[in-house]
Design a protein around this motif. Sequence first.
Motif, PDB file in Angstrom:
ATOM      1  N   PHE A 172       0.824  -1.198   0.000  1.00 49.60           N
ATOM      2  CA  PHE A 172       0.000   0.000   0.000  1.00 49.60           C
ATOM      3  C   PHE A 172       0.863   1.255   0.000  1.00 49.60           C
ATOM      4  O   PHE A 172       0.565   2.244  -0.671  1.00 49.60           O
ATOM      5  CB  PHE A 172      -0.937   0.018   1.200  1.00 49.60           C
ATOM      6  N   TRP A 174       3.785   1.541  -1.239  1.00 52.74           N
ATOM      7  CA  TRP A 174       4.328   1.670  -2.585  1.00 52.74           C
ATOM      8  C   TRP A 174       3.310   2.306  -3.512  1.00 52.74           C
ATOM      9  O   TRP A 174       3.630   3.161  -4.330  1.00 52.74           O
ATOM     10  CB  TRP A 174       4.759   0.301  -3.101  1.00 52.74           C
ATOM     11  N   ARG A 175       2.041   1.877  -3.384  1.00 51.27           N
ATOM     12  CA  ARG A 175       1.000   2.463  -4.223  1.00 51.27           C
ATOM     13  C   ARG A 175       0.864   3.955  -3.969  1.00 51.27           C
ATOM     14  O   ARG A 175       0.687   4.747  -4.905  1.00 51.27           O
ATOM     15  CB  ARG A 175      -0.348   1.815  -3.919  1.00 51.27           C
ATOM     16  N   HIS A 178       3.639   5.746  -5.622  1.00 49.73           N
ATOM     17  CA  HIS A 178       3.386   5.771  -7.056  1.00 49.73           C
ATOM     18  C   HIS A 178       2.432   6.896  -7.414  1.00 49.73           C
ATOM     19  O   HIS A 178       2.661   7.659  -8.359  1.00 49.73           O
ATOM     20  CB  HIS A 178       2.810   4.414  -7.464  1.00 49.73           C
ATOM     21  N   ALA A 179       1.356   7.025  -6.617  1.00 50.56           N
ATOM     22  CA  ALA A 179       0.383   8.094  -6.884  1.00 50.56           C
ATOM     23  C   ALA A 179       1.021   9.463  -6.713  1.00 50.56           C
ATOM     24  O   ALA A 179       0.778  10.378  -7.502  1.00 50.56           O
ATOM     25  CB  ALA A 179      -0.819   7.953  -5.951  1.00 50.56           C
ATOM     26  N   GLN A 182       3.101  10.172  -9.722  1.00 46.85           N
ATOM     27  CA  GLN A 182       2.265  10.530 -10.863  1.00 46.85           C
ATOM     28  C   GLN A 182       1.799  11.968 -10.762  1.00 46.85           C
ATOM     29  O   GLN A 182       1.749  12.703 -11.749  1.00 46.85           O
ATOM     30  CB  GLN A 182       1.053   9.598 -10.937  1.00 46.85           C
ATOM     31  N   LYS A 186       2.404  15.019 -13.350  1.00 50.05           N
ATOM     32  CA  LYS A 186       1.279  15.736 -13.943  1.00 50.05           C
ATOM     33  C   LYS A 186       1.440  17.250 -13.753  1.00 50.05           C
ATOM     34  O   LYS A 186       1.233  18.033 -14.674  1.00 50.05           O
ATOM     35  CB  LYS A 186      -0.008  15.262 -13.283  1.00 50.05           C
TER      36      LYS A 186
ATOM     37  N   VAL B 127     -11.189  10.735 -13.796  1.00 52.12           N
ATOM     38  CA  VAL B 127      -9.834  10.529 -13.290  1.00 52.12           C
ATOM     39  C   VAL B 127      -8.893  11.579 -13.867  1.00 52.12           C
ATOM     40  O   VAL B 127      -8.034  12.111 -13.170  1.00 52.12           O
ATOM     41  CB  VAL B 127      -9.338   9.109 -13.648  1.00 52.12           C
ATOM     42  N   LEU B 133      -4.940  11.028  -8.125  1.00 51.89           N
ATOM     43  CA  LEU B 133      -6.056  10.150  -7.804  1.00 51.89           C
ATOM     44  C   LEU B 133      -5.755   9.408  -6.519  1.00 51.89           C
ATOM     45  O   LEU B 133      -4.785   8.658  -6.436  1.00 51.89           O
ATOM     46  CB  LEU B 133      -6.262   9.150  -8.947  1.00 51.89           C
ATOM     47  N   ARG B 159     -10.394  -2.351 -11.140  1.00 49.83           N
ATOM     48  CA  ARG B 159      -9.153  -2.974 -10.700  1.00 49.83           C
ATOM     49  C   ARG B 159      -8.253  -3.276 -11.898  1.00 49.83           C
ATOM     50  O   ARG B 159      -7.038  -3.069 -11.857  1.00 49.83           O
ATOM     51  CB  ARG B 159      -9.437  -4.257  -9.910  1.00 49.83           C
ATOM     52  N   PRO B 163      -4.585  -0.729 -11.755  1.00 46.99           N
ATOM     53  CA  PRO B 163      -4.073  -1.730 -10.816  1.00 46.99           C
ATOM     54  C   PRO B 163      -3.382  -1.152  -9.595  1.00 46.99           C
ATOM     55  O   PRO B 163      -3.259  -1.833  -8.578  1.00 46.99           O
ATOM     56  CB  PRO B 163      -3.074  -2.542 -11.654  1.00 46.99           C
ATOM     57  N   THR B 164      -2.940   0.118  -9.674  1.00 48.89           N
ATOM     58  CA  THR B 164      -2.239   0.645  -8.511  1.00 48.89           C
ATOM     59  C   THR B 164      -3.090   1.614  -7.693  1.00 48.89           C
ATOM     60  O   THR B 164      -2.586   2.273  -6.804  1.00 48.89           O
ATOM     61  CB  THR B 164      -0.973   1.398  -8.941  1.00 48.89           C
ATOM     62  N   SER B 165      -4.379   1.707  -7.993  1.00 53.16           N
ATOM     63  CA  SER B 165      -5.221   2.625  -7.212  1.00 53.16           C
ATOM     64  C   SER B 165      -5.884   1.894  -6.067  1.00 53.16           C
ATOM     65  O   SER B 165      -6.031   0.682  -6.080  1.00 53.16           O
ATOM     66  CB  SER B 165      -6.306   3.223  -8.105  1.00 53.16           C
ATOM     67  N   PHE B 166      -6.320   2.666  -5.076  1.00 49.50           N
ATOM     68  CA  PHE B 166      -7.045   2.088  -3.958  1.00 49.50           C
ATOM     69  C   PHE B 166      -8.534   2.045  -4.303  1.00 49.50           C
ATOM     70  O   PHE B 166      -9.065   2.991  -4.868  1.00 49.50           O
ATOM     71  CB  PHE B 166      -6.852   2.934  -2.706  1.00 49.50           C
ATOM     72  N   ASP B 199     -10.038  -3.386  -2.281  1.00 50.27           N
ATOM     73  CA  ASP B 199      -9.081  -3.389  -1.178  1.00 50.27           C
ATOM     74  C   ASP B 199      -9.773  -3.489   0.164  1.00 50.27           C
ATOM     75  O   ASP B 199      -9.226  -4.056   1.106  1.00 50.27           O
ATOM     76  CB  ASP B 199      -8.240  -2.110  -1.205  1.00 50.27           C
TER      77      ASP B 199
END
Lengths: 442, 453
Positions: A172, A174-175, A178-179, A182, A186, B127, B133, B159, B163-166, B199
């Motif tokens: 989590f 890591w996610r 990542h966000a 991004q 942007k 999005v 996001l 999903r 794939p990397t979003s909550f 999740d």
Amino acid sequence: MRRSRALPGAVGALCRALPPRSRLAPDILRRARFDRPQATLGFWRLLYAVLKQIHGAEWTESDAIDTQIRFVKSALWYHGYGRPELYQLPSDGSAGSRELLLAFSWLLHRVNLLERLLARNRVKTGDETSVCTCEDDLTHSGRDTTEIAPEYGLEGRVDVRYLQWLNGKLRFQWRSLHAQHQEHCKLLHKIHLFTSGSHTDQALGHFSVTETDLIRHPENYSQLLQHLELETMQLEAFLEWKQLEAVYWQWMETVLDNMAEEGSMCAEQDAPEQTSKLQERATCCPWAESMTAQIDRLSGEMTALHSQLHQLVAHRRSAWCQKVKTREEELQKEDFCSKLGKIEESVELKLLDLMNHGAPNRNRMHGSCRLVFRSKHSASKTGFGGSVSKEPVPAVSAPEVIRELRMREASLQRELKQLQDECKQRLDGIAERLDGVICISP
Amino acid sequence: MSIVTVQLGQCGNQIGQEVFNTICGDVRGTHGLCSKKENEAYHHACTERFFSEAESGVPVARAVLVDMEPKVISQTLSIAARSGHWKYDDQSHFCQKQGSGNNWANGYSVHGPRNKEVIMNLVQKEVEKCDRLSGFFTIMSMAGGTGSGLGAFVTQCLRDAFPTSFILNHVIWPYGTGEVIVQNYNSVLTLSHLYQSSDALLVHENDVIHKICAQLMHIKHISFRDVNQVIAHQLGSVFQPAHTAESGLHYSRNPLGDLMETLVPHPEFKMLGLRNIPQMPENSLAYSTFSWPGLLKHLRQMLIANAKMEEGIDWQVRPPCPGSSISSSHSINKLLHFNTSIANLVILRGKDTHSVDLGSFRDPSLYTSWLNPQDAFNAWKTPRAFNKYEKSASLVSNSQFLLKPLDNVVGKAWNMFASKAYVHQYTKFGIEEENFLDSFTALEQVISSYTNL
């Protein structure tokens, strides 16, 4: 005689090319040449500041002198400085300025000290990014990682559910990272897009983050100007140094010659004692330990791989000989030339495939680049060494980098799948030996 | 930092509209009870999270509305626009002319794939409006056909595409004596599919909210609107900005990520329950005062005794003594209905939150043996009061809250399935008996994991 006039120029340029916080007065170098003790402390401090900077660590001038000396000795040992006289210098900084002068000059040449310091202390544009995919970056390995070990567990064992919990948490995090990344991209894109066409430099075309920030906060202009002026002075000093450095190295040679004459008069020390002392030094550098451990591991793996390859080659060779024998018999019955042509073609293809697989390192870029936005939806990056003239700067386009990264990703995926299959096989093997246990793999 | 809400089916759309209404009302209100700077930061964080700017100046909710019938969506859109303070994007909805007839298979296998591209395009547009996001928040009911079947399909698509979003699914648990005969089938299929792609599942039980409306809010004739408003208040108390770190200087920019990280890192345990205290009619608020110790004492006992609201709490239930062996504590727990937690998150909003003592929630006996309170318990705070409550505390809990309801639903569905009642309605659209069995297995696994805490 020309040499004696050029030397102060060279030394002066050298000192001015060093970053402001870690400078040396030129006459300290002169005093050190004659091994004057007053020059020693200054030199230790210089080496400390400079080594800390190239390893990306923080330091303050008020750190204790023996800590500084210990660190400098460890760092120099890590970089491969082998002169035992340096490591025997007292840790109160009372003597040895000539040794330090030697060490400093060695470092200067060995790690391209000035270039690295200049690169580190550049004024940031905010548009920097790195395309380097190397795993072991020297600047990152200096961080201190303190781990808090989990305290409980029945008889010292940890519940697998806790490990799954931690693994999930890591995923989590890591996610989220990542966000964040991004978002950074942007917003950077927005800045570049909205300021397109405003820059006086046609090659760039848009503002960088720092420049955009300056528009919002004009009061920071004087600070930025000051930084830029300092950097310019350093760069000019560096250029001067580059022209005069031959003189400096000739001078250093005379210093070395003098020391060699004097050194032959001193008694010899015990060699083994020195090496153990040297190894002690290494423990001051946290990254040095991990490096040596990694080197050991790598050499172990290489020898294992080597023997495996030998076995595989022998096996393959015998199988191939068999195949050739049977093929020979078949070939005598069929048309030889067309078969030969086909065989040659397939061999060429396989070789090409192997070469592409085995040599992805050709165009690896390291260090940081500046992101430049090009219209028509193609972004490109300019390399670090931008020159004054109008010649094209080394650049690489984003699609190229993306392609390379995708190839790298594909190869890593293959490796992961291979490892997973291996694990599955091992698990199946273990499950077979246990009674009444069925192993359902994910 | 922005959450994209996907409202699915009649239930999802009506609740979604109430949620945005509550959030907007809270942010615009003058009852913040905090400094102007704090209020501005709160306002800024909240609007970035839920609304995007439009030329007209009226905030536009970051939402996609999906339903098979046009009636509910047009109602939702018009109610929002009438408020004058916020609205939905006129383009951001999808509906068809026919409904799903409460058939999960119809929603999942027919309407889903047929309309996948259109719906995902709407999501993609929302999005792209976000600078960052934070994730997706889907609202649906488990029992119907559209929300549950189509909702499960849409979650899967989300999903796959992100794939990397909550992804957080808000699920409405139907009334035990609900009107839809096949609601248990729909529930089982929905839950098992959501467990794979989502999740976390945040659950609201209709029965519980109904009781809150009757006993705490003193509403005589309870309408869906009343139920939805209570749900919206509870959700708002979780999703409005809060300080997640001890230092509390900035509002968290990663609401869904922070929530997931503290509560559901383990892939087997994804069921979240929500409790909020105090709850009372708006006109009584002025006459009531609250103290944090009192509120937290009630909240803690609600957690331990698995009480649904602050009235009728069983104060006899106690956590097990630390010295007892595992097997005996299991039986004692079962006897006293002690609710073992995996992880808890307490969110405090309002006056004097900085001085609150949360030690009682850090008691190791509340939690399962393999997790210590350091990892299992987190608290978020903000001095900014929420929705006119001077002090308000919420508890999001990953615990055995939903074990019994889940067991009930699976049991009833299994009984129906054993006699093959109504199964042909599902096989007609491609959901075979095998799919049912897979769903049952998956949920039995979840039940077993939660039982063996």
